[in-house]
Design an enzyme around this catalytic site. Structure first.
Site, PDB file in Angstrom:
ATOM      1  N   ASP A 147       0.831  -1.187   0.000  1.00 53.85           N
ATOM      2  CA  ASP A 147       0.000   0.000   0.000  1.00 53.85           C
ATOM      3  C   ASP A 147       0.878   1.254   0.000  1.00 53.85           C
ATOM      4  O   ASP A 147       1.858   1.323   0.740  1.00 53.85           O
ATOM      5  CB  ASP A 147      -0.896  -0.025   1.241  1.00 53.85           C
TER       6      ASP A 147
ATOM      7  N   GLU B 128       1.567  -0.460  -5.011  1.00 52.61           N
ATOM      8  CA  GLU B 128       0.646   0.622  -5.318  1.00 52.61           C
ATOM      9  C   GLU B 128       1.548   1.840  -5.529  1.00 52.61           C
ATOM     10  O   GLU B 128       2.072   2.401  -4.563  1.00 52.61           O
ATOM     11  CB  GLU B 128      -0.336   0.865  -4.178  1.00 52.61           C
TER      12      GLU B 128
END
Length: 759
Positions: free
Chosen positions: A373, A409
């Site tokens: 993330d 990401e």
């Protein structure tokens, strides 16, 4: 009582955490600015407090050995299941980034198990704070005086968990990247409403591994389950004040402990060891079914929030070492995550924390990979993001981690935060350019065209369908990453669902309690003329067939493009969040996958299964090297691996590529070298795309000097693949190159090429 090891400031540093060792535990914790650290052993005491909560006793064991800022020692007589925490002594000087407060019991950053709930009252803050009775908000000066109230009983407790002993693990599926299809799912949300799973297992690790759940995944045709965070997490205080909770889990409390509320009641009652066993059992059962498990991991920030936030772990242990600060006085946090704090990956111990966690989940739990993330935060040094950051170099070179699937990401909210295409191999990346191009071509462009406004042509769409070489093809050597580095997606947990993309022009996030301020406004969606659901007997029901076709167009583009596709759980069955595009705080039917399938949802499921089977059966649809647009070694000299044609069957011209009015294109792909004997001998696939609002006559493209016939495999106008008019061999009617076919408005046709019998 003291830890029994002799003091030394330059001795070896034991592994971090609290680990069973002989007749006790070896303890090691980073607190480089502290003057003392106590291991606090917590036990229940007879009787209950006036509020009904059990009384707790505490034994404090000073750690007497310090090496390079790490406090450690051996503590005898501590066994598995012991609950514990740390108290840290030292200077309270928030202006200098020092927040030591021994009144606050701290979670072990390396704890393998956690028990107990987090209280959100003022006692969990390191500075003096107060609760506003009207708003429920915590007020106070984070640079003010320390709070001397004891937080024991108000924070989760760490638990000693020993190594687990099981039968040898099932061999990892090791799905090749070119064959990989990712299914992004939430442990709780996937099975909470799945009636085929026994009620006591729904929404749990065991429920995800139930035969009914696995059967759906296998029959669907996905290969890799990517789970939203299962590291232990808590909710943000502002959500608690609104009566909401953090559903997605991007608010980590422990990077080694599994999130206990996802375990069955029986496992939770048996303790953290049983919770860990349930997680390992889930992974084993998915492996037995041939399914990989990838974890969405959040190493970019923690649950302690910004400067006014709680003091429950890292902030009290070593605030200036763990968190990214601006170097000023007072020392302010640098927030490149939008979550209040950012872990400082310039610090070796922070890098080590993340690497130790990754190895633990890979080796002890057996997972197959990780999705990072806000991964740009993990690659920031003093000058910004660099692909040669020590953490990223470690991912490439660590002999355990570099064997796994690694997905970035590729952005955060800091300066220079958009880095799609800039991560090093073997990492893959979420491709937001793919998402935007597909949505624009099939949704926002037709919406604009319906109002007489211009849209985009096919150039950006074609680049994304071909694997996004402009993003992932650079490097030294060039083209080495291949299209598999592009994780293609149209939807994810964050944003509209696939069904909502075609039903809402605007987000409807009222349930989140932020007056519509949250969630993206750049959705590139199209409601097809009516906002929201259309009742069966309303005039707006006329848009329903076109909405369903648009869903199939989006799914078709996703699954037939070069790259690694990712499906969001429930999209294959038309799941809706009723227009909420930021359902991170909705742990209810709004977010849970619905398994009550109406006829059109059953048709969509059948379509998704068919497209995945088509992808699986034809090598031209799953390539791991970039197309070069010319013949490859050992190919026929007139057959490029990729060619583009217009609606007249002619090669797309330079002018057409740059003309926004060009909305019809044919993509002819052939397999790359490497077919095995058991793979189907269909070397050519033709995607015919009509992105206009009108029917179109298209001349099917040819294949050089080869004698080929085209067979229609799929048409996005079909509600169900069973509508295919197949011949006795299942290939459908044969059509010669140069034949004119008609495509309905906003539709896709897929043709397969077979060698003629005469050849």
């Amino acid at each position: 009582m003291k830890a029994t090891t002799a003091a030394s400031v330059h001795g070896p540093v034991p592994p971090f955490g609290v680990h069973r060792h002989g007749s006790g535990v070896q303890v090691s914790v980073l607190a480089s600015h502290a003057t003392g650290v106590d291991l606090c052993l917590i036990d229940p005491a007879p009787g209950s407090a006036s509020d009904g909560l059990p009384q707790l006793t505490e034994r404090r064991v000073p750690l007497v050995e310090q090496s390079y800022g790490v406090w450690h020692g051996f503590v005898p007589g501590v066994h598995e299941g012991q609950r514990y925490g740390f108290r840290v002594h030292g200077t309270w000087d928030p202006h200098a980034g020092l927040r030591h407060n021994p009144a606050k019991l701290l979670v072990d950053p390396y704890a393998r198990g956690l028990v107990g709930e987090l209280d959100y009252g003022p006692v969990t803050y390191g500075h003096v704070a107060a609760l506003d009775p009207e708003t429920g908000a915590i007020t106070g000066d984070p640079f003010g005086a320390p709070d001397d109230r004891d937080s024991l009983g108000h924070v989760p407790l760490s638990v000693v968990v020993g190594p687990r002993h099981h039968h040898p693990p099932v061999r990892r599926p090791n799905v090749p990247w070119r064959d990989t299809v990712i299914y992004e799912a939430h442990v709780r949300g996937l099975t909470q409403q799945l009636s085929a799973v026994p009620e006591h297992l729904r929404g749990t690790y065991a429920g995800l591994a139930h035969p009914a759940t696995i059967a759906h995944l296998v029959e669907l045709g996905v290969t890799t389950v990517e789970l939203l965070p299962i590291h232990a997490f808590v909710s943000e205080p502002h959500l608690i004040a609104k009566g909401l909770t953090n559903y997605w889990g991007y608010n980590t409390l422990g990077f080694f402990a599994p999130h206990a509320p996802y375990a069955t009641a029986a496992a939770r009652a048996a303790g953290p060891g049983a919770v860990l066993d349930e997680v390992k059992g889930m992974v084993q059962l998915l492996h037995e079914a041939g399914l990989e498990v990838v974890l969405d991991v959040v190493y970019n920030h923690t649950c302690e929030g910004g400067e006014p936030g709680q003091q429950i772990c890292w902030r009290g242990l070593d605030n200036s070492a763990y968190y990214l600060h601006d170097g000023g006085a007072p020392a302010h946090l640098v927030d490149v995550t939008g979550c209040g704090n950012s872990l400082d990956f310039r610090r070796p111990r922070v890098v080590q924390l993340a690497l130790d966690s990754l190895r633990y989940w890979a080796q002890e739990i057996g997972v197959d990979g990780f999705r990072f993330d806000l991964a740009v935060t993990l690659g920031r040094d003093g000058a910004g993001f660099t692909s040669n950051h020590p953490f990223l170099v470690a991912l490439q070179t660590d002999p355990v981690i570099n064997q796994l699937k690694l997905i970035a990401e590729p952005w955060d909210v800091g300066m220079g935060g958009w880095q799609t295409g800039h991560f090093p191999p073997p990492m893959a990346e979420w491709n937001d350019r793919f998402r935007n191009a597909i949505r624009s071509f099939w949704l926002s462009d037709p919406s604009a065209a319906a109002h007489g406004l211009p849209g985009h042509g096919v150039r950006e769409l074609a680049t994304r369908l071909a694997g996004s070489a402009d993003l992932f093809g650079h490097g030294d050597p060039p083209l080495v990453r291949g299209p598999i580095a592009s994780v293609n997606y149209v939807t994810a947990h964050d944003g509209f669902t696939l069904a909502d993309l075609v039903a809402y022009d605007h987000k409807h996030n009222q349930a989140n309690g932020e007056n519509g301020r949250d969630g993206s406004d750049d959705n590139r969606s199209w409601n097809h003329g009516v906002e929201g659901p259309v009742p069966a007997h309303s005039p707006g029901v006329a848009v329903a067939p076109l909405r369903r076709r648009s869903i199939r167009n989006l799914m078709g583009m996703l699954l037939l493009s070069a790259g690694t596709p990712m499906i969001t759980a429930g999209d294959e069955m038309g799941r809706t969040q009723r227009g909420n595009n930021n359902a991170y705080c909705q742990d209810n039917e709004l977010s849970w996958v619905s398994w009550d399938l109406s006829p059109w949802r059953q048709d969509l499921l059948a379509t998704t299964q068919f497209l995945l089977a088509l992808r699986r059966d034809h090598l031209a649809l799953r390539v791991d090297e970039f197309f070069l647009g010319h013949p490859q070694p050992h190919d026929e000299p007139t057959q490029p691996d990729l060619a583009w044609y217009d609606g007249c069957g002619q090669e797309v011209s330079h002018a057409q590529w740059h003309d926004p009015g060009t909305r019809i294109v044919q993509m002819l792909r052939r397999e790359r070298e490497g077919r095995t004997s058991d793979e189907i001998d269909d070397s050519h696939v033709l995607l015919v795309i009509n992105g206009t609002l009108d029917p179109a006559d298209v001349v099917l493209a040819g294949r050089g000097n080869s004698t080929r016939s085209w067979s229609l495999a799929w048409d996005s106008t079909w509600e169900n693949p069973a509508e295919r008019d197949g011949g006795p061999d299942g290939r459908g009617t044969s059509l010669a190159a140069g034949v004119t076919v008609q495509l309905e408005p906003l539709s896709i046709q897929v043709y397969l090429a077979y060698l003629d019998d005469a050849q």
